[in-house]
Design a protein around this motif. Structure first.
Motif, PDB file in Angstrom:
ATOM      1  N   MET A  31       0.810  -1.218   0.000  1.00 36.37           N
ATOM      2  CA  MET A  31       0.000   0.000   0.000  1.00 36.37           C
ATOM      3  C   MET A  31       0.846   1.271   0.000  1.00 36.37           C
ATOM      4  O   MET A  31       0.334   2.360  -0.254  1.00 36.37           O
ATOM      5  N   TRP A  41      -7.945  -5.681   7.505  1.00 36.43           N
ATOM      6  CA  TRP A  41      -7.056  -5.310   8.603  1.00 36.43           C
ATOM      7  C   TRP A  41      -7.666  -5.688   9.959  1.00 36.43           C
ATOM      8  O   TRP A  41      -8.878  -5.741  10.117  1.00 36.43           O
ATOM      9  N   LYS A  99      -6.155   0.162  11.887  1.00 31.57           N
ATOM     10  CA  LYS A  99      -6.904   1.112  11.055  1.00 31.57           C
ATOM     11  C   LYS A  99      -6.339   2.528  11.154  1.00 31.57           C
ATOM     12  O   LYS A  99      -6.212   3.220  10.137  1.00 31.57           O
ATOM     13  N   TYR A 114      -3.063   2.918   9.192  1.00 32.64           N
ATOM     14  CA  TYR A 114      -3.280   2.901   7.742  1.00 32.64           C
ATOM     15  C   TYR A 114      -3.838   4.234   7.245  1.00 32.64           C
ATOM     16  O   TYR A 114      -3.416   4.754   6.207  1.00 32.64           O
ATOM     17  N   LEU A 166      -5.533   4.198   2.849  1.00 32.75           N
ATOM     18  CA  LEU A 166      -6.880   3.677   2.589  1.00 32.75           C
ATOM     19  C   LEU A 166      -7.744   4.702   1.857  1.00 32.75           C
ATOM     20  O   LEU A 166      -7.576   5.909   2.024  1.00 32.75           O
ATOM     21  N   THR A 167      -8.691   4.191   1.086  1.00 38.84           N
ATOM     22  CA  THR A 167      -9.647   5.016   0.365  1.00 38.84           C
ATOM     23  C   THR A 167     -10.855   5.310   1.261  1.00 38.84           C
ATOM     24  O   THR A 167     -11.463   4.372   1.779  1.00 38.84           O
ATOM     25  N   SER A 211     -13.884   0.389  11.529  1.00 39.70           N
ATOM     26  CA  SER A 211     -13.939   1.094  10.251  1.00 39.70           C
ATOM     27  C   SER A 211     -14.006   2.611  10.335  1.00 39.70           C
ATOM     28  O   SER A 211     -13.810   3.283   9.326  1.00 39.70           O
ATOM     29  N   TYR A 220     -13.980   3.992   6.509  1.00 42.15           N
ATOM     30  CA  TYR A 220     -12.932   3.447   5.642  1.00 42.15           C
ATOM     31  C   TYR A 220     -13.125   1.965   5.333  1.00 42.15           C
ATOM     32  O   TYR A 220     -12.366   1.399   4.553  1.00 42.15           O
ATOM     33  N   GLY A 221     -14.099   1.325   5.942  1.00 46.04           N
ATOM     34  CA  GLY A 221     -14.277  -0.094   5.684  1.00 46.04           C
ATOM     35  C   GLY A 221     -15.617  -0.582   6.197  1.00 46.04           C
ATOM     36  O   GLY A 221     -16.462   0.195   6.642  1.00 46.04           O
ATOM     37  N   GLY A 227     -11.512  -3.066   3.387  1.00 46.12           N
ATOM     38  CA  GLY A 227     -11.506  -1.760   2.748  1.00 46.12           C
ATOM     39  C   GLY A 227     -10.658  -1.770   1.488  1.00 46.12           C
ATOM     40  O   GLY A 227     -10.172  -2.818   1.050  1.00 46.12           O
ATOM     41  N   PRO A 247      -7.382  -0.119  -0.641  1.00 46.76           N
ATOM     42  CA  PRO A 247      -6.150   0.684  -0.591  1.00 46.76           C
ATOM     43  C   PRO A 247      -6.275   1.950  -1.433  1.00 46.76           C
ATOM     44  O   PRO A 247      -6.945   1.954  -2.490  1.00 46.76           O
ATOM     45  N   LYS A 256     -10.710   0.631  -7.863  1.00 46.48           N
ATOM     46  CA  LYS A 256     -11.460   0.959  -6.654  1.00 46.48           C
ATOM     47  C   LYS A 256     -12.952   0.697  -6.798  1.00 46.48           C
ATOM     48  O   LYS A 256     -13.593   0.179  -5.877  1.00 46.48           O
TER      49      LYS A 256
END
Length: 437
Positions: free
Chosen positions: A78, A90, A95, A98, A104-105, A135, A152-153, A319, A321, A327
């Protein structure tokens, strides 16, 4: 002119119908790569991935690694300008790191694209506290919900804690199922007096013994830090949790100071303990006659309360990356993996569900599912501080102190005072008190 306009409108409608009818069409032929742990719950999702490819034409590759190797591999990929992974799973403790590193997106950008959103997904069917724990990043304390937080997730193989007990032994000896920690103390001592090891527990030095302590700290009203990042593991609540752990070690099965999660669970499965208080994921193991000697002998109850209810939060989330090439397709796969239909199917393949609707649908089949549903509102997103320094605090400060607690008869308050000072020095070194100065 009218004919041209009409043909354009008809064409637009046809295109819209095509997109709505098959949101996956534009991604057909894409290959998505997932990074997740080589654990049973994730293996249970592999048949769903194969079905996804059949349904959508989108290929999926899985890079499944041992849990302890997962984070390092993910960080390498990542951190590249263009990485290999399109989806990562993860552990909740990772979290913040990251997101802090921009890896993370934010899923909010996906939710602005109506073409990507499954209208039947029902995000509210996911347990709120598990979403918050695994998340949400950037709210209160940096890892809790709040107006500054972002999504994020989604939780996947996430968990809380419940109590499992030997209902045959409890009935035989006329023992009431404990609802509070006072009840637990009384039951543990009664079982011990009968020559029956009471509560199994993790106890191995490091993060295992700390996890056991956290199970009791939350309902006893304790925290690792106050709201100003002052460590408070020497508080009366924390000392009470440590004292309870000492009682667990004295009245439970032999070997608790050497037990990790696997050993602690095995003690219950093999009939060497009358109670289990830990992850809700124990249910399928208890029901598996290949590894369990207590099939049909176990009841389930809520995690006991003390000054409040407060059960574990942990496990994993899924989630995307920030450097993924795919994406939008990845978001579609995440929804597919965790939708209502496939959450239900994962149970048949050996997984533990995430959705409340799945627990409800199977509540007549599995005795632990109604308990898990009832436990979710008490799952504590702040069960442990999800900060980068936690690993050091967890292992080097608390992990060492709590080993002294369960293996000696030394006074507990000085042990926890020393741990508290170690934690303060770690936090001071990392700059948590700069604004105070």
């Amino acid at each position: 002119m009218k004919k041209i306009l009409l043909s354009c409108v008809v064409g637009a409608v046809a295109l819209a119908t095509s997109v709505v009818g098959n949101p996956y069409e534009k991604y057909k032929g894409t290959t998505l790569v997932i990074s997740w742990p080589s654990l049973g719950g994730f293996k249970a999702a592999e048949p769903i991935l194969k079905q996804f490819t059949k349904d959508t034409g989108i290929e999926v590759e899985v890079d499944a690694l041992p849990y302890l190797k997962l984070r390092d591999r993910q960080l390498v990929e990542m951190s590249k300008s263009r990485g290999e992974y399109d989806i990562v799973s993860w552990v909740v403790m990772w979290k913040g790191e990251y997101v802090n590193k921009g890896l993370l997106t934010p899923l909010s950008q996906m939710y602005t694209n109506i073409d990507l959103i499954d209208p039947d997904y029902d995000f509210d069917d996911l347990p709120k506290k598990l979403v918050e724990n695994g998340s949400i990043v950037g709210g209160k304390k940096g890892y809790l919900p709040g107006i500054t937080g972002g999504l994020y997730g989604i939780p996947f193989e996430a968990e809380t804690s419940i109590l499992a007990y030997r209902k045959d032994l409890f009935e035989q000896h006329n023992i009431e199922v404990p609802k509070t920690y006072d009840d637990m103390r009384a039951v543990m001592q009664k079982l011990y007096a009968l020559g029956i090891p009471a509560l199994t527990s993790r106890g191995k030095t490091g993060h295992q013994v700390t996890a056991a302590y956290l199970l009791h700290l939350a309902p006893m009203g304790g925290r690792i830090f106050d709201d100003n990042w002052n460590p408070i593991v020497n508080s009366k609540e924390s000392v009470a949790a440590a004292e309870f752990m000492r009682l667990v070690a004295k009245t439970g099965p032999k070997g608790i100071p050497t037990f990790g999660f696997g050993e602690a669970t095995a003690a219950f499965l093999q009939g060497d303990a009358a109670m289990y208080l830990d992850s809700m994921k124990v249910g399928p193991r208890i029901r598996n006659p290949k590894i369990s000697k207590v099939v049909g002998k176990v009841g389930y109850a809520l995690h006991p309360t003390d000054v409040r209810c407060g059960s574990e939060t942990g496990g994993f989330a899924l989630g995307i990356p920030a450097n993924s090439k795919n994406k939008e397709a990845a978001f579609l796969l995440i929804q597919y993996l965790s939708n209502k239909e496939n959450d239900l199917k994962r149970v048949d393949y050996g997984g533990v569900p995430t959705r409340l609707s799945t627990f409800k649908a199977l509540s007549d089949k599995y005795a632990d599912y109604p308990v898990i549903m009832a436990q979710m509102p008490c799952a504590d997103p702040d069960w442990r501080p999800l900060i980068p320094e936690w690993n050091e605090i967890n292992i080097d400060a608390l992990g060492q102190a709590l080993t002294k607690v369960i293996t000696t008869d030394d006074p507990i308050q000085p042990i926890m005072d020393e741990a508290n000072e170690k934690i303060r020095k770690i936090m001071e070194r990392e700059g948590y008190y700069v604004w105070k100065k």
